[in-house]
Scaffold this motif. Sequence first.
Motif: not given
Length: 378
Positions: A271, A274, A289, A316
């Motif tokens: 994650l 990305q 995030l 993702m």
Amino acid sequence: MSERLASQFDRETRLRLRRVGLGVLSYLMFLVPMSIAVHAGSSTLGWWGVAGFTAAALLVNLVAMIAIATGWSKRFADPSLLVPQLVAAMLLALGMIHYFEGEARSVLLLLFVAIFFFGLFGLDTRQYLRLTTGTAVGYIALTTWELVGADASREAWLKEAIRFSALVVITIWMSFIGGYFASIRRRLAAQRDALERANSKLRELSIRDELTGLYNRRHLTERLEQESERSRRYGQGFSVAIIDIDHFKVINDTHGHAVGDEVLVQFASILRLQARFIDHVGQAPERTLGRFGGEEFMIILPGTNLAGARVCLERMRASVAQAPFETSAGPVTVTFSAGLAEQRQDEAAEALLQRADEALYRAKEGGRDRLELAGMTQ
């Protein structure tokens, strides 16, 4: 320089400008004994000489102010221009003292003491001693030239020797005292920097998830509130996605929590990687995030509508589905479901989060490994 003008600059520049202002004030204060000496006839300087000294002093300080205010002085190791200002002040003092005699000269030797006091703002012992040497050489050269030229008596030589020795003793003493204060100042600065670094590290630890290294729930909640307030103020919308790893409980029950932790760490890395490629996340995409709790993650996408958020999350999702999750129990297949919501006008952060969570629930109910979008209708 006025406080209003100084406030236009950064903290260090304001401090340097105030120091120059103190220098101007010191020069002006010495106009009092100078004027009295001129009036009493103890000086051959004259009123035009006083005016010339004042103009020269103001010019030196004006040049320093301009150099500091424009940032030109920052190209030097000493951006405050302290040493050049002190040397200029010393030369002005030597030039002025030449026109004073008797007790007036002895009193005006205090000019050098004032100059050395300004060294407390940045000189170390070695620099102080250099300034002392320069002062001593300059003064002895001046007095020797005066006494030899006037064919002075032995008494006149002795008086100047007394003044010279007093000047040297005081400046050497101030050099060591000033150097001592400089060492204290450096230690305090080092301690302040260390404290700031420690506080920054503690702050970072307090907002990070210990396992994944992503931001934790508290920080995500704070960022969501900040983004919501910014959106209300400037009218720029944003989207939020809540991501949940599919069948994570099965992974824990089958392989153990240690393997579950390995999956979480690898999942967070994908994650994070990305998120760096998301165009709409802004200058610091990683700040948006984090791990929301358990196997849930959140990403905040400023300036991104629902369609844009869907493109980002689909990318993702594909990356996670294609990634090999190698664990101590062997390879594990991982997918995730996500709920996406775009902020409505004047919508509270809690309401936005609730809609994203409801969308996530629908994604789970709809078969997992999919995205669901929260509607924008009221």
